[in-house]
Motif scaffolding. Structure first.
Motif, short mmCIF file in Angstrom:
data_model
loop_
_atom_site.label_atom_id
_atom_site.label_comp_id
_atom_site.label_asym_id
_atom_site.label_seq_id
_atom_site.Cartn_x
_atom_site.Cartn_y
_atom_site.Cartn_z
N TYR A 137 4.38 6.48 4.53
CA TYR A 137 2.95 6.16 4.47
C TYR A 137 2.43 6.47 3.06
N PHE A 138 1.15 6.17 2.83
CA PHE A 138 0.53 6.37 1.53
C PHE A 138 -0.66 7.32 1.65
N VAL A 139 -1.08 7.88 0.53
CA VAL A 139 -2.32 8.67 0.46
C VAL A 139 -3.27 7.90 -0.45
N ILE A 140 -4.32 7.34 0.15
CA ILE A 140 -5.29 6.52 -0.58
C ILE A 140 -6.66 7.18 -0.47
N ASP A 141 -7.22 7.56 -1.60
CA ASP A 141 -8.52 8.25 -1.62
C ASP A 141 -8.54 9.45 -0.68
N GLY A 142 -7.41 10.17 -0.64
CA GLY A 142 -7.31 11.36 0.20
C GLY A 142 -6.95 11.11 1.64
N ASN A 143 -6.89 9.85 2.07
CA ASN A 143 -6.58 9.52 3.46
C ASN A 143 -5.18 8.93 3.58
N GLU A 144 -4.51 9.27 4.68
CA GLU A 144 -3.17 8.73 4.92
C GLU A 144 -3.28 7.32 5.49
N LYS A 145 -2.57 6.41 4.87
CA LYS A 145 -2.62 5.00 5.27
C LYS A 145 -1.19 4.50 5.50
N VAL A 146 -1.06 3.59 6.45
CA VAL A 146 0.24 2.98 6.73
C VAL A 146 0.14 1.47 6.54
N VAL A 147 1.28 0.84 6.29
CA VAL A 147 1.37 -0.61 6.21
C VAL A 147 2.14 -1.09 7.43
N LEU A 148 1.55 -2.01 8.18
CA LEU A 148 2.20 -2.53 9.37
C LEU A 148 3.35 -3.45 8.97
N SER A 149 4.50 -3.22 9.56
CA SER A 149 5.68 -4.03 9.26
C SER A 149 5.56 -5.39 9.94
N GLN A 150 6.14 -6.41 9.29
CA GLN A 150 6.17 -7.75 9.86
C GLN A 150 7.61 -8.26 9.86
N GLU A 151 7.96 -8.92 10.94
CA GLU A 151 9.27 -9.55 11.02
C GLU A 151 9.18 -10.98 10.52
N ARG A 152 10.25 -11.45 9.90
CA ARG A 152 10.30 -12.84 9.47
C ARG A 152 11.71 -13.36 9.65
N ILE A 153 11.82 -14.66 9.70
CA ILE A 153 13.11 -15.29 9.92
C ILE A 153 14.03 -15.04 8.73
N ALA A 154 15.28 -14.74 9.02
CA ALA A 154 16.25 -14.48 7.96
C ALA A 154 16.43 -15.72 7.08
N THR A 155 16.71 -15.49 5.81
CA THR A 155 16.91 -16.60 4.87
C THR A 155 18.38 -16.95 4.76
#
Length: 221
Positions: A137-155
């Motif tokens: 996760y990240f710390v942005i302006d003092g707050n913990e933030k997460v990035v939601l993962s996305q699935e995609r079709i394999a290349t």
């Protein structure tokens, strides 16, 4: 963790390509008599995060300090900027501006850019971190933030199935193609097999013969 691995891959390999993908940036004026070309990111550096303390001293920034001071745990992104000037009737001129700060890259906890990566459990505890924290996760302006993962079709793999237009086609196939040095912008190629003129060999075999992919492919009857 999957998030940390994906982040490290982006920073180590994809960040530079993303920055350089649009090079050169060109501006043409005076009916083509004047041209300016700009190349960004031919050299890229990510600085360790720092902050200015109350006494005016610059100190290394740790994640817990960022939380307590409402700061963003991020690295300055320094890149070279090369500018070439072309003007009709004059010699070309070129100027390079090294290590310009053109942005920040938030640092994911426990990634290879994070100071916690090289710390042992006791040192992480002393710095205000939980010894069982896995990061991601990240710390942005003092707050913990997460990035939601996305699935995609394999290349670079062939997918074959029944046609969405059965009145005209028997089956359809799709490949999202990427080059080895560029997997950010895949190109999608579709294949269709006419119901009344089906090939003697399966579509997957025909594509394999055409050398579209390097991995084994499978077909569905």
């Amino acid at each position: 963790m999957h998030q940390v691995g994906s982040y490290d891959t982006f920073v180590r390999r994809k960040l530079a390509y993303t920055v350089r993908a649009m090079n050169p940036i060109s501006v043409v004026k005076n009916e083509g008599k004047t041209r300016v070309d700009v190349w960004i990111g031919e050299s890229i550096d990510l600085e360790p995060p720092t902050y200015v303390d109350d006494d005016g001293a610059t100190r290394p920034l740790l994640p817990n300090v960022a939380r307590m001071r409402n700061l963003t745990y991020a690295s300055n992104l320094r890149m070279s900027v090369r500018v070439r000037y072309k003007e009709e009737g004059k010699a070309d001129a070129e100027t390079v501006y090294p290590k310009q700060v053109l942005g920040e890259v938030p640092i994911m906890m426990h990634s290879h850019l994070c100071a916690l990566r090289e710390m042992g459990a006791e040192d992480r505890t002393k710095s205000g971190e939980c010894r069982f924290d896995q990061g991601g996760y990240f710390v942005i302006d003092g707050n913990e933030k997460v990035v939601l993962s996305q699935e995609r079709i394999a290349t670079n793999q062939l997918f074959v199935g029944p046609s969405a237009d059965p009145d005209h086609f028997l089956v359809e196939g799709m490949i999202r193609c990427t080059a080895l040095d560029n997997d950010l912008f895949p190109k999608t190629v579709w294949f269709y097999v006419n119901e009344h003129h089906a090939p003697s060999a399966p579509l997957a075999i025909r594509v394999r013969i055409m050398n579209f992919g390097t991995k084994p492919v499978a077909s569905h009857e």
